[in-house]
Scaffold this active site. Structure first.
Site, PDB file in Angstrom:
ATOM      1  N   CYS A   1      38.918  34.939  31.642  1.00 42.16           N
ATOM      2  CA  CYS A   1      37.740  35.856  31.898  1.00 42.16           C
ATOM      3  C   CYS A   1      37.965  36.997  31.300  1.00 42.16           C
ATOM      4  CB  CYS A   1      37.288  35.739  33.477  1.00 42.16           C
ATOM      5  SG  CYS A   1      38.361  36.813  34.291  1.00 42.16           S
TER       6      CYS A   1
ATOM      7  N   ARG B   1      44.113  34.291  32.669  1.00 42.20           N
ATOM      8  CA  ARG B   1      44.354  33.702  34.075  1.00 42.20           C
ATOM      9  C   ARG B   1      44.781  32.208  34.113  1.00 42.20           C
ATOM     10  NH1 ARG B   1      39.799  37.042  37.568  1.00 42.20           N
ATOM     11  NH2 ARG B   1      41.280  36.710  38.903  1.00 42.20           N
ATOM     12  N   PRO B   2      45.827  31.990  33.847  1.00 46.37           N
ATOM     13  CA  PRO B   2      46.322  30.402  34.132  1.00 46.37           C
ATOM     14  C   PRO B   2      46.341  30.230  35.459  1.00 46.37           C
ATOM     15  CG  PRO B   2      47.978  31.956  33.270  1.00 46.37           C
ATOM     16  CD  PRO B   2      47.003  32.681  33.402  1.00 46.37           C
TER      17      PRO B   2
ATOM     18  N   LYS C   1      36.427  41.698  50.557  1.00 49.57           N
ATOM     19  CA  LYS C   1      35.990  40.234  49.629  1.00 49.57           C
ATOM     20  C   LYS C   1      37.481  39.546  49.488  1.00 49.57           C
ATOM     21  CE  LYS C   1      35.927  40.673  45.040  1.00 49.57           C
ATOM     22  NZ  LYS C   1      36.510  39.910  43.854  1.00 49.57           N
ATOM     23  N   ASN C   2      38.333  40.101  49.145  1.00 48.63           N
ATOM     24  CA  ASN C   2      39.258  39.014  48.332  1.00 48.63           C
ATOM     25  C   ASN C   2      40.201  38.553  49.687  1.00 48.63           C
ATOM     26  OD1 ASN C   2      38.573  39.587  45.885  1.00 48.63           O
ATOM     27  ND2 ASN C   2      40.356  40.837  45.433  1.00 48.63           N
TER      28      ASN C   2
ATOM     29  N   ARG D   1      28.917  40.657  42.769  1.00 49.63           N
ATOM     30  CA  ARG D   1      29.858  39.809  43.344  1.00 49.63           C
ATOM     31  C   ARG D   1      30.780  40.555  44.277  1.00 49.63           C
ATOM     32  NH1 ARG D   1      31.915  36.234  38.361  1.00 49.63           N
ATOM     33  NH2 ARG D   1      33.073  35.706  40.029  1.00 49.63           N
TER      34      ARG D   1
ATOM     35  N   ASP E   1      43.015  46.184  40.507  1.00 49.66           N
ATOM     36  CA  ASP E   1      41.461  46.508  40.965  1.00 49.66           C
ATOM     37  C   ASP E   1      41.150  47.582  41.158  1.00 49.66           C
ATOM     38  OD1 ASP E   1      41.411  43.540  40.865  1.00 49.66           O
ATOM     39  OD2 ASP E   1      41.513  43.361  43.069  1.00 49.66           O
TER      40      ASP E   1
ATOM     41  N   VAL F   1      49.110  44.165  35.388  1.00 46.49           N
ATOM     42  CA  VAL F   1      48.748  42.713  35.880  1.00 46.49           C
ATOM     43  C   VAL F   1      48.208  41.800  35.032  1.00 46.49           C
ATOM     44  CG1 VAL F   1      47.862  41.553  38.024  1.00 46.49           C
ATOM     45  CG2 VAL F   1      49.151  43.746  38.063  1.00 46.49           C
TER      46      VAL F   1
ATOM     47  N   ARG G   1      36.083  32.223  40.016  1.00 52.07           N
ATOM     48  CA  ARG G   1      37.446  31.807  39.887  1.00 52.07           C
ATOM     49  C   ARG G   1      38.234  31.432  41.103  1.00 52.07           C
ATOM     50  NH1 ARG G   1      40.482  31.808  36.011  1.00 52.07           N
ATOM     51  NH2 ARG G   1      42.136  32.081  37.215  1.00 52.07           N
TER      52      ARG G   1
ATOM     53  N   LEU H   1      51.169  28.445  38.241  1.00 49.06           N
ATOM     54  CA  LEU H   1      51.887  28.554  39.639  1.00 49.06           C
ATOM     55  C   LEU H   1      51.265  27.774  40.550  1.00 49.06           C
ATOM     56  CD1 LEU H   1      52.383  32.369  39.066  1.00 49.06           C
ATOM     57  CD2 LEU H   1      54.089  30.737  38.849  1.00 49.06           C
TER      58      LEU H   1
HETATM   59  N1  EPU Z   1      49.024  34.359  36.703  1.00 47.78           N
HETATM   60  C1  EPU Z   1      49.787  33.186  36.171  1.00 47.78           C
HETATM   61  N2  EPU Z   1      49.814  31.972  36.736  1.00 47.78           N
HETATM   62  C2  EPU Z   1      49.009  31.604  37.781  1.00 47.78           C
HETATM   63  C3  EPU Z   1      48.362  32.743  38.364  1.00 47.78           C
HETATM   64  C4  EPU Z   1      48.340  34.073  38.045  1.00 47.78           C
HETATM   65  O1  EPU Z   1      50.241  33.618  34.937  1.00 47.78           O
HETATM   66  O2  EPU Z   1      49.240  30.498  38.035  1.00 47.78           O
HETATM   67  C5  EPU Z   1      48.795  35.312  36.412  1.00 47.78           C
HETATM   68  C6  EPU Z   1      47.439  35.838  36.049  1.00 47.78           C
HETATM   69  O3  EPU Z   1      47.199  35.592  34.968  1.00 47.78           O
HETATM   70  C7  EPU Z   1      47.629  37.437  36.289  1.00 47.78           C
HETATM   71  C8  EPU Z   1      48.502  37.551  37.271  1.00 47.78           C
HETATM   72  O4  EPU Z   1      49.382  36.353  37.704  1.00 47.78           O
HETATM   73  O5  EPU Z   1      48.120  38.064  35.098  1.00 47.78           O
HETATM   74  C9  EPU Z   1      48.075  38.176  38.874  1.00 47.78           C
HETATM   75  O6  EPU Z   1      47.148  37.002  39.038  1.00 47.78           O
HETATM   76  P1  EPU Z   1      46.683  36.609  40.551  1.00 47.78           P
HETATM   77  O7  EPU Z   1      47.034  35.036  40.639  1.00 47.78           O
HETATM   78  O8  EPU Z   1      47.604  37.300  41.519  1.00 47.78           O
HETATM   79  O9  EPU Z   1      45.267  37.012  40.644  1.00 47.78           O
HETATM   80  P2  EPU Z   1      44.048  36.044  41.492  1.00 47.78           P
HETATM   81  O10 EPU Z   1      44.849  35.574  42.807  1.00 47.78           O
HETATM   82  O11 EPU Z   1      43.445  34.910  40.592  1.00 47.78           O
HETATM   83  C10 EPU Z   1      43.416  37.974  43.023  1.00 47.78           C
HETATM   84  C11 EPU Z   1      42.244  38.848  43.202  1.00 47.78           C
HETATM   85  C12 EPU Z   1      42.036  39.765  41.872  1.00 47.78           C
HETATM   86  C13 EPU Z   1      43.169  40.527  41.794  1.00 47.78           C
HETATM   87  C14 EPU Z   1      44.360  39.858  41.692  1.00 47.78           C
HETATM   88  C15 EPU Z   1      45.432  40.904  41.424  1.00 47.78           C
HETATM   89  C16 EPU Z   1      40.798  37.311  44.483  1.00 47.78           C
HETATM   90  C17 EPU Z   1      39.550  36.462  44.913  1.00 47.78           C
HETATM   91  N3  EPU Z   1      41.026  37.850  43.210  1.00 47.78           N
HETATM   92  O12 EPU Z   1      42.952  37.065  41.961  1.00 47.78           O
HETATM   93  O13 EPU Z   1      40.618  40.676  42.242  1.00 47.78           O
HETATM   94  O14 EPU Z   1      42.750  41.460  40.711  1.00 47.78           O
HETATM   95  O15 EPU Z   1      44.652  38.924  42.929  1.00 47.78           O
HETATM   96  O16 EPU Z   1      45.694  41.655  42.682  1.00 47.78           O
HETATM   97  O17 EPU Z   1      41.564  37.609  45.444  1.00 47.78           O
HETATM   98  C18 EPU Z   1      38.911  41.705  41.915  1.00 47.78           C
HETATM   99  O18 EPU Z   1      38.606  41.620  43.162  1.00 47.78           O
HETATM  100  O19 EPU Z   1      38.177  42.596  41.153  1.00 47.78           O
HETATM  101  C19 EPU Z   1      39.775  40.694  41.212  1.00 47.78           C
HETATM  102  C20 EPU Z   1      39.855  40.588  40.050  1.00 47.78           C
END
Ligand code: EPU
Length: 570
Positions: A195, A200-201, A86-87, A549, A443, A465, A171, A204
Site C-alpha cells: 500500500c 507490507r508482506p 482504532k488499532n 478510516r 504512525d 518501520v 489490510r 511472518l
Molecule cells: N512485516 C514483514 N512481514 C510480515 C509483517 C510485517 O516484513 O509478515 C514488516 C512490514 O512490511 C513493516 C513492518 O514489518 O515494514 C511493520 O509491520 P507490522 O506488521 O508491525 O504492521 P501492521 O500490523 O500491518 C500495524 C498498524 C499500523 C502501524 C504498524 C506499525 C494496525 C491495524 N495497523 O500494522 O497502523 O503502522 O502496525 O506499528 O494495527 C495506521 O494506523 O496508520 C497504521 C498503518
C-alpha cells in the site's frame, strides 16, 4: 534461540496444487529498501489491497470523499475526548473469532476501518450488534450512527473462507486469518498487497502458522489457504475439513516485531494444543490489550506487552476430533470449532495516535489544550519529542465520565495538558527515528514532521518501520514547508520556506490564500490538516477517504477546540 523453520519443505502436494515458485509472501523483504512499485503506488495515493473507497457509513466522520477546508492561524483551547484505539479495536474484533460465546466490546470508535472489519466478521457468520448502554436495546451496526458498545457473537461460524470483496477494504482483515485457522482448522484469506506506505508482506504470519503445525499454500489467484489437517483432505469443499487443533511451539521467533503477526499468532496459539513462546514479539499496547481480552475469555497468555509472550493453549486434539464428528453426525452445515475460548466483556484502550495528533496540533498552533483519557506510558515517546521541541505537560485525574475500573500503575488513564513553547524562537528542532514500541510510533512520523516545521532550526525525522512513508513531504512542500526527503530521512528547516511562501514570526505560518493538498494515507492526511492549522490562508485537504478510516470526527473535534475546519463534499 531457534528461529522458525521456513515453510516446511514445500511438500509435493502443495507444489502439485500450484504453489508459485516464489510466492509473494516468501520473497525476501528488505526493510527500508526502495521499492519502485510501492513508490509508484504512493505517488498515485493508491493501495493495491486497501484500495476501496466505497463509503460504508455516513459523512459524520465515517464517510469518504470531499475535503476539509482548514483555516490557518488557529488558536486552540478546550478539552478533547480521546476515542478508543482504532488499532486495538481492529485486533480485538479479529480476536473475537477465537471465542465461541459473545464478547462485549466497549469504547469502540465509529471509523470506516472498524465498520469494514465488522463486515469481514459478518461475512463468515458473526452477529454484531450495537448495545445501547442505557436501554440495553440491540440494533445492527448499519442501523446506527455511533458504535460505542458492540456485542460480537462468533458462536456460529458459517464459513472459513474470507472473500476479497470484504477483506480488500482494510489490510488489518488479515489479522483474522490466525484466529480462524485456530478456531476451525482451516482458513482461506486473500493476500494483502502493498500500500501507499510500503510493501507490507505477510511472511511472518504464514511462517508462524507453519510453526504451529499448519500446512500453508498460496493459490495462483493469491489466496492463502492454511489447514491444520494432517491428511490430504484439504481439497474437500465445505465444512469440517480438519479435526485437529494447531500445535504449540516453544521456540517461535519473529525476525521483526510485527504487530499484526503478533496479534494473529498469539491468538492462534491461545487455541493450540500445548505451550507456545513467541520471542521478538511486538510490545505495542494494542497487543497487550488483545491479550487482556483473550485472557478474560479463558486464554492463558503471559508477557504480552514485552518481547516474549508465553501462551498456554486450550486446544485438545481428542476433544476437537469428538466435536467435529458430532457436528458431522448431526449434519450441521456450519463450520465446526476445533478449539475455542468463551466470551467476555472488554473495554478498548484509548487511541495513543489520536492523542499524539492532538498534542502536535496544540504545539504547532502554540495552544494549550487538555486531552482525556490518556495512558501516559502509551504516549511517552511522542511526549519526549514534544518535550525536546519545548512543550511542557501537566497531568490530572480524568473526569468521572471517563473513569474506568481495573487500572494499574502503567495503564492508569489521566487528563493531560500540553503547554507549548512561548514563541517560535523558543521551539527547538527535533531529531528522532521511528521504532517499534516503546519507540516513536511510525504512525506519528508525518505529524511530527509538521511539528519540526514549527521549530527554529533544522530537524531530522527518520522512518525505519515502513519503506515508503514519506509521501506527505511533497505535499508539505506545496504548502511552503521546507522539508526534503532523502530515502527515509526527512530534513525539515523550521522557519524557512519553499517558493513564494513566507513564515511569520508569530507562528510557523506559511503564507498563501488557498492551497489544495492530497493525503495519500491516513496519517499523511492528518499531518496536512495539522499543517493547515498553522498556515496563513485556507488549506483544502483532500484524502478524507483515508482520514475517516482512522480518526473519528477529527473535523468536529478540532472545531470544538476553536479551529476553523469545515467538511465540504466536493
Ligand atoms: N512485516 C514483514 N512481514 C510480515 C509483517 C510485517 O516484513 O509478515 C514488516 C512490514 O512490511 C513493516 C513492518 O514489518 O515494514 C511493520 O509491520 P507490522 O506488521 O508491525 O504492521 P501492521 O500490523 O500491518 C500495524 C498498524 C499500523 C502501524 C504498524 C506499525 C494496525 C491495524 N495497523 O500494522 O497502523 O503502522 O502496525 O506499528 O494495527 C495506521 O494506523 O496508520 C497504521 C498503518
Amino acid at each position: 534461540m531457534a528461529s522458525m523453520p521456513s515453510a516446511r519443505a514445500a511438500p509435493d502436494a502443495l507444489a502439485r496444487r500450484g504453489a508459485r515458485a516464489q510466492p509473494a509472501w516468501r520473497r525476501p523483504v528488505r526493510h527500508h529498501a526502495a521499492c519502485a512499485r510501492v513508490r509508484r503506488d504512493a505517488r498515485l495515493g493508491t493501495c493495491a489491497y486497501a484500495s476501496s473507497s466505497a463509503p460504508t457509513a455516513r459523512a459524520s466522520g465515517a464517510g469518504g470523499g470531499g475535503h476539509l477546508a482548514v483555516g490557518g492561524d488557529a488558536r486552540l483551547s478546550g478539552l478533547v475526548r480521546v476515542g478508543g484505539a482504532k488499532n486495538a479495536v481492529l485486533a480485538l474484533l479479529a480476536g473475537t473469532l477465537a471465542c465461541s460465546e459473545p464478547v462485549t466490546l466497549t469504547n469502540v470508535p465509529d471509523l470506516r476501518d472498524v465498520r469494514s472489519m465488522i463486515a469481514v466478521l459478518e461475512s463468515v457468520g458473526a452477529k454484531v450488534t450495537r448495545l445501547n448502554e442505557s436501554t440495553g436495546d440491540a440494533r445492527t451496526v448499519s442501523d446506527v450512527d455511533g458504535l460505542g458498545t458492540l456485542r460480537v457473537d462468533c458462536s456460529r461460524i458459517t464459513s472459513s473462507a474470507f472473500t476479497i470483496d470484504t477483506v480488500s477494504k482494510l489490510r488489518a482483515s488479515f489479522f483474522a486469518a490466525g484466529p480462524m485457522l485456530a478456531r476451525t482448522g482451516w482458513v482461506e484469506m486473500p493476500l494483502p498487497g502493498g500500500c501507499a506506505i510500503g510493501a507490507r508482506p505477510v511472511d511472518l504470519h504464514l511462517r508462524g502458522f507453519e510453526a504451529l503445525g499448519a500446512r500453508v499454500r498460496v493459490t495462483e489467484e493469491g489466496t492463502v489457504v492454511a489447514t491444520t489437517a494432517v491428511g490430504d483432505d484439504d481439497d474437500a469443499d465445505g465444512a469440517c475439513r480438519s479435526t485437529a487443533p494447531l500445535r504449540g511451539r516453544a521456540d517461535m521467533s519473529l525476525r521483526f516485531p510485527s504487530v499484526g503477526a503478533t496479534h494473529s499468532l498469539m491468538t492462534a496459539a491461545a487455541l493450540a494444543e500445548g505451550t507456545t513462546v513467541i520471542r521478538g514479539a511486538a510490545a505495542e499496547p494494542e497487543v497487550a490489550d488483545l491479550a487482556r481480552m483473550l485472557n478474560a475469555a479463558g486464554a492463558d497468555i503471559r508477557g504480552a506487552g514485552t518481547d516474549t509472550i508465553t501462551v498456554r493453549g486450550v486446544g485438545d486434539a481428542k476433544a476437537a476430533a469428538r466435536m467435529a464428528n458430532d457436528s458431522k453426525k448431526k449434519g450441521v452445515l456450519d463450520v465446526a470449532s476445533v478449539a475455542s475460548l468463551g466470551g467476555c466483556a472488554h473495554r478498548a484502550i484509548p487511541d495513543r495516535i489520536e492523542a499524539g495528533t492532538f498534542l502536535v496540533a496544540a504545539a504547532v498552533t502554540r495552544s494549550s489544550i487538555e486531552l482525556e483519557p490518556v495512558i501516559l506510558n502509551h504516549v511517552r515517546s511522542t511526549m519526549d519529542v514534544l518535550e525536546a521541541f519545548g512543550c511542557a505537560f501537566e497531568t490530572s485525574a480524568v473526569s468521572e465520565k471517563s473513569r474506568t475500573e481495573n487500572e494499574n500503575e502503567t495503564s492508569r488513564e489521566v487528563r493531560l495538558r500540553v503547554i507549548p513553547p512561548a514563541s517560535r524562537t523558543d521551539a527547538r528542532p527535533v531529531t528522532f527515528a521511528t521504532a517499534p514500541f516503546p519507540g516513536v510510533p511510525t504512525d506519528m512520523q508525518p505529524q511530527l514532521c509538521v511539528l519540526a516545521s514549527a521549530a527554529s532550526g533544522v530537524s531530522f525525522c527518520r522512518e525505519t518501520v515502513f519503506e515508503s512513508r514519506v509521501a506527505h513531504v511533497e505535499q508539505l512542500r506545496l504548502m511552503g514547508v521546507d522539508a526534503v526527503a532523502e530515502g527515509e530521512t526527512v530534513t525539515v528547516r523550521g522557519g524557512a520556506t519553499t517558493g513564494e511562501s513566507e513564515v511569520s514570526d508569530e507562528q510557523n505560518a506559511y503564507a498563501y490564500e488557498t492551497r489544495d493538498v492530497f493525503g495519500s494515507d491516513l496519517r499523511a492526511t492528518a499531518a496536512l490538516v495539522l499543517a493547515g492549522l498553522c498556515a496563513k490562508g485556507t488549506t483544502r485537504v483532500f484524502g478524507l477517504e483515508h482520514l475517516d478510516r482512522g480518526y473519528e470526527r477529527l473535523d468536529e473535534k478540532l472545531r470544538a477546540l476553536g479551529a476553523d475546519v469545515a467538511r465540504r463534499e466536493e
